[in-house]
Design a protein around this motif. Structure first.
Motif, PDB file in Angstrom:
ATOM      1  N   PRO A 473      -6.212   0.175  26.734  1.00 45.85           N
ATOM      2  CA  PRO A 473      -4.926  -0.514  26.552  1.00 45.85           C
ATOM      3  C   PRO A 473      -5.032  -2.028  26.668  1.00 45.85           C
ATOM      4  N   VAL A 474      -5.881  -2.512  27.578  1.00 40.93           N
ATOM      5  CA  VAL A 474      -6.039  -3.961  27.726  1.00 40.93           C
ATOM      6  C   VAL A 474      -6.685  -4.552  26.475  1.00 40.93           C
ATOM      7  N   ALA A 475      -7.707  -3.881  25.951  1.00 39.33           N
ATOM      8  CA  ALA A 475      -8.362  -4.372  24.737  1.00 39.33           C
ATOM      9  C   ALA A 475      -7.383  -4.413  23.574  1.00 39.33           C
ATOM     10  N   GLU A 476      -6.587  -3.356  23.430  1.00 41.89           N
ATOM     11  CA  GLU A 476      -5.619  -3.316  22.330  1.00 41.89           C
ATOM     12  C   GLU A 476      -4.555  -4.394  22.503  1.00 41.89           C
ATOM     13  N   HIS A 477      -4.115  -4.594  23.726  1.00 42.69           N
ATOM     14  CA  HIS A 477      -3.115  -5.637  23.972  1.00 42.69           C
ATOM     15  C   HIS A 477      -3.659  -7.015  23.605  1.00 42.69           C
ATOM     16  N   LEU A 478      -4.866  -7.310  24.026  1.00 45.18           N
ATOM     17  CA  LEU A 478      -5.455  -8.616  23.713  1.00 45.18           C
ATOM     18  C   LEU A 478      -5.628  -8.795  22.210  1.00 45.18           C
ATOM     19  N   GLN A 479      -5.994  -7.719  21.505  1.00 43.75           N
ATOM     20  CA  GLN A 479      -6.147  -7.811  20.060  1.00 43.75           C
ATOM     21  C   GLN A 479      -4.814  -8.161  19.400  1.00 43.75           C
ATOM     22  N   VAL A 480      -3.753  -7.476  19.811  1.00 46.97           N
ATOM     23  CA  VAL A 480      -2.450  -7.711  19.197  1.00 46.97           C
ATOM     24  C   VAL A 480      -1.933  -9.114  19.514  1.00 46.97           C
ATOM     25  N   VAL A 481      -2.127  -9.559  20.754  1.00 47.17           N
ATOM     26  CA  VAL A 481      -1.536 -10.822  21.191  1.00 47.17           C
ATOM     27  C   VAL A 481      -2.391 -12.027  20.800  1.00 47.17           C
ATOM     28  N   PRO A 543      -6.211  -6.782  39.024  1.00 47.74           N
ATOM     29  CA  PRO A 543      -5.448  -5.577  38.659  1.00 47.74           C
ATOM     30  C   PRO A 543      -5.131  -5.539  37.164  1.00 47.74           C
ATOM     31  N   GLY A 544      -4.965  -4.347  36.637  1.00 49.44           N
ATOM     32  CA  GLY A 544      -4.723  -4.170  35.216  1.00 49.44           C
ATOM     33  C   GLY A 544      -3.453  -4.821  34.728  1.00 49.44           C
ATOM     34  N   ASP A 545      -2.424  -4.932  35.590  1.00 47.82           N
ATOM     35  CA  ASP A 545      -1.182  -5.536  35.132  1.00 47.82           C
ATOM     36  C   ASP A 545      -1.200  -7.059  35.207  1.00 47.82           C
ATOM     37  N   GLN A 546      -2.352  -7.639  35.614  1.00 45.07           N
ATOM     38  CA  GLN A 546      -2.452  -9.098  35.671  1.00 45.07           C
ATOM     39  C   GLN A 546      -3.469  -9.665  34.686  1.00 45.07           C
ATOM     40  N   ILE A 547      -4.457  -8.882  34.291  1.00 42.95           N
ATOM     41  CA  ILE A 547      -5.584  -9.430  33.533  1.00 42.95           C
ATOM     42  C   ILE A 547      -5.155 -10.036  32.198  1.00 42.95           C
ATOM     43  N   THR A 548      -4.232  -9.389  31.500  1.00 41.75           N
ATOM     44  CA  THR A 548      -3.848  -9.928  30.189  1.00 41.75           C
ATOM     45  C   THR A 548      -3.113 -11.252  30.330  1.00 41.75           C
ATOM     46  N   ASP A 549      -2.220 -11.357  31.327  1.00 35.87           N
ATOM     47  CA  ASP A 549      -1.525 -12.623  31.538  1.00 35.87           C
ATOM     48  C   ASP A 549      -2.503 -13.732  31.889  1.00 35.87           C
ATOM     49  N   ILE A 550      -3.507 -13.415  32.700  1.00 34.89           N
ATOM     50  CA  ILE A 550      -4.492 -14.422  33.100  1.00 34.89           C
ATOM     51  C   ILE A 550      -5.274 -14.916  31.882  1.00 34.89           C
TER      52      ILE A 550
END
Length: 598
Positions: A473-481, A543-550
């Motif tokens: 999910p993190v990889a997919e989120h980063l790809q989209v964003v 944590p997983g809910d912080q990595i994408t924002d960082i």
């Protein structure tokens, strides 16, 4: 229940178990199949008891709805989950749209039940005080599915009508201008000191609540998980809470135990001189509207006086958008994967077959930077422009299907070429007069379509053939964003799904390694050259809910402060601190004078 099965479209609220309704809990319990976005599945996983789970990433909403309908038609009870309320920017409408396309009828089709939940405007308002006590509206600032011109008109209308406004999807790593333009529109109608509430991850572990003003709102962090609530002309702040009066002070004395108006008098027309009934009883043709007094006076004055200028400004803005419509259509045709960014001048000249001019540079935009000039895509002497784009079957998926390979061979033909790259994508170069049609065909075969050049590239390992998929999910989120977003220099963001890091994420510009339930972050790798070096480890166990924002914060700072053509590792060393992470010089290498002289 219909013998065909049942669709339960469930809104589970903000994500905290205490705020999910009993009916939503029962609906999940009675379902045989759970279908949802990866993050939402993770949030409700403690409530599941062995049901089959179908989870997909961002931008896969249509496939989720189609799969839900398919399984329900096979006789299963299927739960389609959304955070908040499923009928407010959730999955309910899309499920019905898919059913409508299939000719579904209520009397003989699958049974559908929409289970309501607490939407963000409600959960966030409860944390701020009582900001939504009067007429309010919700507006999503995401222009992935709605034209920006339409969103502008809605913001304009809501601002001029003095609605309390809740902004959903206000900003992402790629969509940064929308919230800025929205603030600008609102300031034409509202006092700069209008109270604004910013709520991130309401009722979740990383909850953040900020009370600020319309003037200062952009000085705070606003991201994908933030809901912005903007008060109206009477909204006030008291003891850190935002309160919008309902209007009781017009009739009642709030600090008196005995009211001047008796209960039987309070609904009479003469007690409500502002009402439609009172106006009908005492018409005043041509009379100027009465300026309110009390708490709302200053805000109302701003709205009344600013309206003509605001309308003129919006008309001017619309004129700009209208003039740029061909460029917008060209950008949309080239995959709709990104917003913002200009074509580099050399690329513009190559694709248009002519030297770039000020007009063509300003009027030509590209989706993720992968595009051609507006209008017909032709090169010199009327030949089709050379269209260059990277394609891959997925962020972590490394397996091309036979249909995908056949399509690439077909579109390349005799005049195009295919080049496999170390980034696990194929670069397609082909003369193309209709980029819209080509990109549409590629996306129909489920390719990720990416630009070539100075952009952010998101890549990942194959997650051990998708057996270790916790970080998908993190990889997919980063790809989209972030994937395809224009960068000062080509930048790789790599994610490895376990501590083995066998795909070498720690050697990339930005490396992320999932390990022991958290994410380790590495910044500033240099993969090639005689002084190549691994990236610097800057944080562990995020944590997983912080990595994408960082990561988004790191990217935003690089985009803002990086020099053109400055690689990320050089930028990191030059500025010293990025998003709170401090650069440390690598230890000096030991020089070895080999006897052989090599």
């Amino acid at each position: 229940m219909s013998p065909l099965g049942k669709l339960l479209v469930i809104g589970f609220g903000p994500g905290d178990m205490e705020h999910i309704t009993k009916r939503a809990l029962d609906a999940l319990d009675e379902s045989e199949v759970i279908i949802g976005y990866n993050t939402y599945v993770d949030l409700i996983r403690p409530l599941l008891n062995g049901q089959e789970i179908v989870r997909t990433g961002m931008t896969e909403e249509v496939s989720r709805a189609q799969e839900a309908v398919r399984q329900a038609e096979m006789g299963k009870k299927v739960a389609v989950i959304s955070s908040g309320d499923a009928g407010v920017y959730g999955m309910a409408g899309l499920v019905y749209e898919v059913l409508m396309q299939k000719g579904w009828r209520r009397e003989d089709g699958v049974e559908v039940e929409v289970v309501p939940g607490i939407s963000a405007i409600q959960s966030c308002a409860s944390l701020l005080g009582a900001p939504v006590m009067h007429d309010a509206c919700t507006i999503s600032l995401s222009d992935h599915l709605t034209p920006w011109e339409t969103i502008v008109k809605r913001v304009e209308a809501a601002a001029s009508a003095d609605f309390v406004i809740a902004l959903y999807n206000p900003r992402s790593g790629r969509r940064t201008r929308q919230i800025v333009e929205t603030q600008s529109i609102l300031l034409r109608y509202r006092d700069p000191q209008t109270p604004v509430g910013l709520v991130k991850s309401a009722y979740r572990e990383r909850q953040q609540v900020i009370v600020t003003t319309l003037e200062d709102m952009l000085n705070h962090d606003i991201g994908m998980l933030t809901t912005v609530i903007i008060g109206n002309s009477s909204t006030t702040v008291y003891d850190g809470l935002i309160v919008t009066p309902r209007g009781y002070q017009r009739k009642y004395t709030l600090d008196a135990t005995e009211q001047a108006l008796k209960p039987h008098q309070r609904l009479r027309t003469e007690a409500e001189p502002w009402s439609l009934g009172a106006q009908e009883d005492t018409p005043q043709a041509g009379a100027a509207p009465t300026t309110p007094t009390g708490p709302s006076a200053s805000g109302a004055a701003v709205a009344t006086q600013a309206r003509p200028q605001a309308m003129a400004a919006v008309q001017a803005t619309n004129a700009v958008h209208t003039g740029a419509a061909p460029a917008s259509l060209a950008a949309e045709a080239l995959s709709r994967l990104a917003v913002g960014g200009k074509l580099p001048g050399a690329a513009n000249a190559r694709w248009s077959g002519q030297a770039p001019t000020a007009e063509s540079t300003a009027g030509t935009s590209a989706v993720s930077g992968a595009g051609a000039t507006a209008g017909t895509a032709t090169g010199g002497f009327g030949k089709p422009a050379l269209f260059e784009v990277g394609v891959s079957p997925g962020v972590g998926n490394k397996k091309f299907t036979a249909r995908q390979m056949a399509l690439l061979a077909e579109v390349a033909g005799d005049d195009g070429e295919l080049e496999y790259t170390p980034d696990h994508q194929i670069v397609l170069r082909v003369p193309c007069a209709d980029p819209e049609e080509l990109v549409g065909r590629l996306r129909d075969e489920r390719f990720i379509v990416m630009p070539i050049g100075d952009v952010f590239k998101v890549k990942a390992c194959d997650f051990c053939n998708m057996e270790k998929d916790d970080a998908v999910p993190v990889a997919e989120h980063l790809q989209v964003v972030l994937g395809g977003l224009q960068a000062p220099k080509e930048t790789s963001i790599a994610l490895n799904g376990c501590g083995m890091a066998c795909y070498g994420a720690v050697l990339e510009d930005i490396g992320i390694v999932y390990r022991k339930g958290g994410y380790d972050l590495f910044l500033g790798g240099k993969k090639f050259g005689r002084n190549a070096h691994a990236a610097q480890p800057v944080a562990e166990g995020i944590p997983g809910d912080q990595i994408t924002d960082i990561v988004e914060n790191v990217i935003a700072e690089y985009k803002e402060k990086g020099h053109p053509n400055e690689r990320f590792h050089k930028f990191f060393k030059r500025v010293g601190v990025v998003a709170g992470f401090r650069h440390e010089d690598a230890p000096a290498t030991v020089e070895v004078n080999a006897v052989c002289g090599d």
